[in-house]
Scaffold this motif. Structure first.
Motif, PDB file in Angstrom:
ATOM      1  N   ILE A   1      16.375  24.645  22.474  1.00 17.43           N
ATOM      2  CA  ILE A   1      16.528  25.690  22.390  1.00 17.43           C
ATOM      3  C   ILE A   1      18.255  26.789  22.457  1.00 17.43           C
ATOM      4  O   ILE A   1      18.410  25.439  22.429  1.00 17.43           O
ATOM      5  CB  ILE A   1      16.252  26.547  23.792  1.00 17.43           C
ATOM      6  CG1 ILE A   1      14.967  25.718  24.637  1.00 17.43           C
ATOM      7  CG2 ILE A   1      16.601  27.621  24.297  1.00 17.43           C
ATOM      8  CD1 ILE A   1      13.659  26.302  23.933  1.00 17.43           C
ATOM      9  N   THR A   2      17.988  27.256  21.191  1.00 21.18           N
ATOM     10  CA  THR A   2      18.956  27.678  20.675  1.00 21.18           C
ATOM     11  C   THR A   2      18.874  29.503  20.894  1.00 21.18           C
ATOM     12  O   THR A   2      17.687  30.090  20.917  1.00 21.18           O
ATOM     13  CB  THR A   2      19.156  27.956  18.997  1.00 21.18           C
ATOM     14  OG1 THR A   2      18.113  27.654  18.735  1.00 21.18           O
ATOM     15  CG2 THR A   2      19.292  26.224  18.594  1.00 21.18           C
ATOM     16  N   LEU A   3      20.317  30.000  20.795  1.00 18.63           N
ATOM     17  CA  LEU A   3      20.394  31.645  20.486  1.00 18.63           C
ATOM     18  C   LEU A   3      20.035  31.852  19.229  1.00 18.63           C
ATOM     19  O   LEU A   3      20.712  31.221  18.179  1.00 18.63           O
ATOM     20  CB  LEU A   3      21.785  31.109  21.070  1.00 18.63           C
ATOM     21  CG  LEU A   3      22.121  31.663  22.123  1.00 18.63           C
ATOM     22  CD1 LEU A   3      23.036  32.211  23.179  1.00 18.63           C
ATOM     23  CD2 LEU A   3      21.034  31.999  23.814  1.00 18.63           C
ATOM     24  N   VAL A   4      19.728  32.494  18.646  1.00 17.65           N
ATOM     25  CA  VAL A   4      20.078  32.984  17.565  1.00 17.65           C
ATOM     26  C   VAL A   4      20.487  34.488  17.061  1.00 17.65           C
ATOM     27  O   VAL A   4      20.469  35.506  17.895  1.00 17.65           O
ATOM     28  CB  VAL A   4      18.617  33.538  16.459  1.00 17.65           C
ATOM     29  CG1 VAL A   4      17.853  33.699  17.860  1.00 17.65           C
ATOM     30  CG2 VAL A   4      18.197  34.010  14.960  1.00 17.65           C
ATOM     31  N   MET A   5      22.013  35.097  16.356  1.00 19.53           N
ATOM     32  CA  MET A   5      22.051  35.562  15.953  1.00 19.53           C
ATOM     33  C   MET A   5      21.985  36.678  14.446  1.00 19.53           C
ATOM     34  O   MET A   5      21.740  36.078  13.320  1.00 19.53           O
ATOM     35  CB  MET A   5      23.925  35.544  15.793  1.00 19.53           C
ATOM     36  CG  MET A   5      23.983  34.567  17.123  1.00 19.53           C
ATOM     37  SD  MET A   5      24.143  35.472  18.818  1.00 19.53           S
ATOM     38  CE  MET A   5      23.923  34.263  19.994  1.00 19.53           C
ATOM     39  N   PHE A   6      22.191  38.071  15.316  1.00 18.19           N
ATOM     40  CA  PHE A   6      21.660  38.839  14.030  1.00 18.19           C
ATOM     41  C   PHE A   6      22.726  39.775  12.812  1.00 18.19           C
ATOM     42  O   PHE A   6      23.584  39.422  13.720  1.00 18.19           O
ATOM     43  CB  PHE A   6      20.413  39.747  14.200  1.00 18.19           C
ATOM     44  CG  PHE A   6      18.955  38.898  14.561  1.00 18.19           C
ATOM     45  CD1 PHE A   6      18.078  39.079  14.008  1.00 18.19           C
ATOM     46  CD2 PHE A   6      18.750  39.025  15.512  1.00 18.19           C
ATOM     47  CE1 PHE A   6      16.832  38.040  13.892  1.00 18.19           C
ATOM     48  CE2 PHE A   6      17.543  38.117  15.920  1.00 18.19           C
ATOM     49  CZ  PHE A   6      17.013  37.565  15.331  1.00 18.19           C
TER      50      PHE A   6
END
Length: 287
Positions: free
Chosen positions: A268-273
């Motif tokens: 599980i990761t975070l995604v930055m837009f």
């Protein structure tokens, strides 16, 4: 003293109120927006893997007491169920399948529409999706990836029983404890998907409702993540320090509470837009 004040022309200068961050979600406002008003009306509907067949509706009854209140809550949307007429079972089946597909699509949109904000009004949303891309990205595929669309989050890998509990809160049986709690809580009563689901569920015979919930469960089990629902709300943000919780990025406190599907084992990761253009996204390296 008054003469002195007058001599210096003292006056109270009101402090200007700082504007709210434009990236905040309107999660405390009323009913969530209808995806049909925001997306192409001729778009291809979301496809459900399960074909719902043999649906039967309850006989029409005169509303009274609590039923009148529930009808007002759903704004009479149950009237749309049998768009083709009671004598046309095939047309009813098609209408039901389309309605359930729209409820499913709307749910994915409402998850983002009701996503939590940071406490300060000058701070933005916890979402990493910029405002101008949320309508387009708030689709089922967003919940099927282990890259969470948040700047900060805390997640919990659910047991099968816990995952089932979240489904029962999100798509409850009318009059169940989950439905009663939702009615008195936050988020759910103002979600368009929830109003339509409850309106539809209230018109169906129990065997038909079971078929519809079964079809929704098949789609629900494809998600990697959903909000970690509580007994009184869809979204929570309080810091979780108990065993089993992981916060991203490491060292942060609190953030949107996320339930991870027990069938999923991806990192599980975070995604930055990209917040300004339509650039590529970048996954965080936290776990």
């Amino acid at each position: 003293m008054d003469e002195i004040k007058a001599a210096f022309d003292w006056s109270v200068i009101p402090q200007s109120k700082k504007p709210s961050n434009k990236q905040r979600t309107q999660n405390r406002s009323g009913k969530t927006r209808d995806v049909d008003d925001l997306r192409d009306p001729d778009r291809q509907l979301v496809h459900l893997a399960t074909r719902i067949q043999g649906v039967s509706v309850k006989p029409a009854v005169r509303l009274a007491g609590r039923d009148v209140e529930l009808n007002e809550l759903s704004r009479g949307e149950e009237q749309e169920v049998d768009e083709a007429g009671d004598d046309d079972a095939q047309a009813l089946e098609i209408a039901i399948n389309q309605k359930v597909a729209k409820i499913y699509e709307q749910f994915c949109f409402d998850v983002i529409e009701k996503a939590p904000n940071r406490k300060s009004r000058q701070a933005g949303s916890y979402l990493s999706i910029p405002l101008h891309r949320r309508i387009d990205l708030a689709r089922p595929e967003l919940l099927m990836t282990p890259a969470l669309p948040f700047q900060q989050a805390q997640y919990y890998r659910c047991s099968t029983e816990q995952w089932e509990k979240h489904f029962d809160r999100i798509f409850p049986v009318p009059s169940s404890p989950e439905a009663v709690q939702n009615a008195a809580g936050q988020n759910f009563p103002n979600c368009t998907y929830y109003k339509r689901y409850m309106a539809l569920a209230g018109t169906l015979q129990p065997p038909s409702l079971k078929k519809i919930r079964g079809a929704l469960k098949v789609e629900f089990d494809k998600f990697v993540w959903v909000p970690y629902t509580c007994s009184d709300r869809m979204w929570g943000t309080g810091a979780k320090n108990t065993r089993g919780w992981t916060v991203l990025p490491s060292g942060a406190k609190g953030g949107p509470m996320i339930a991870i599907n027990p069938r999923q084992r991806q990192k599980i990761t975070l995604v930055m837009f990209d917040q300004h253009g339509e650039g590529d996204t970048t996954d965080s390296e936290e776990d």
